[in-house]
Design an enzyme around this catalytic site. Structure first.
Site, PDB file in Angstrom:
ATOM      1  N   GLY A  31       0.817  -1.200   0.000  1.00  0.00           N
ATOM      2  CA  GLY A  31       0.000   0.000   0.000  1.00  0.00           C
ATOM      3  C   GLY A  31       0.858   1.260   0.000  1.00  0.00           C
ATOM      4  CG  HIS A  32       4.680   1.308   0.344  1.00  0.00           C
ATOM      5  ND1 HIS A  32       4.395   0.150   1.027  1.00  0.00           N
ATOM      6  CD2 HIS A  32       5.922   1.131  -0.179  1.00  0.00           C
ATOM      7  CE1 HIS A  32       5.406  -0.688   0.928  1.00  0.00           C
ATOM      8  NE2 HIS A  32       6.349  -0.121   0.197  1.00  0.00           N
ATOM      9  CB  SER A  33       4.695   4.392  -4.685  1.00  0.00           C
ATOM     10  OG  SER A  33       5.626   4.547  -5.739  1.00  0.00           O
ATOM     11  NE  ARG A  64       5.749  -0.618  -4.017  1.00  0.00           N
ATOM     12  CZ  ARG A  64       7.016  -0.793  -4.339  1.00  0.00           C
ATOM     13  NH1 ARG A  64       7.761  -1.602  -3.643  1.00  0.00           N
ATOM     14  NH2 ARG A  64       7.578  -0.096  -5.288  1.00  0.00           N
TER      15      ARG A  64
END
Length: 134
Positions: free
Chosen positions: A47-49, A94
């Site tokens: 839940g991040h990039s 992702r």
């Protein structure tokens, strides 16, 4: 999308196989290694990039899905082979989900932990991508 599968050299033996990741397997120097395990099947990770960091994900055991988004395209890839990994370059959102029982996700990163490198809000990620793609 700026991701790619990379095969990890595998030495087969009737006593069991071994795979080795050395300096020439990945297109970056390893700076951090961590792994996810005991993840409930309904849970989501990621839940991040990252702005600059690259990561290489391997399903050491079991399987899980990697949902990728580059701001234009969304794609889901299932990882389930310990001799193949997924290189996720910077600027890719992702999410990891659908973990099988006993799965282990190994992550090899190109940088040590730096909170400033993370984008943890999807709307901020989209804004960042619009600005950085100019």
């Amino acid at each position: 999308m700026n991701v790619e599968f990379i095969s990890i050299p595998k030495i087969e033996d009737n006593r069991g196989n071994i795979s080795v990741i050395e300096h020439d397997v990945l297109p970056f120097e390893m700076k951090r290694v961590y792994y996810l395990y005991d993840v409930p099947s309904a849970a989501e990770r990621g839940g991040h990039s990252h702005k600059t960091q690259k990561e290489f994900l391997i399903a050491l055991s079991g399987s899980f899905d990697v949902v990728l988004n580059d701001g234009k395209e969304k794609r889901t890839i299932t990882l389930n082979k310990p001799f193949e990994g997924l290189l996720i370059n910077q600027g890719i959102w992702r999410e990891l989900n659908n973990f099988s029982s006993g799965s282990v996700c190994l992550v090899i990163a190109s940088a040590v932990f730096d909170e400033d490198d993370y984008i943890r809000d999807f709307d901020q990620f989209i804004a960042y991508k619009l600005f950085s793609d100019r």
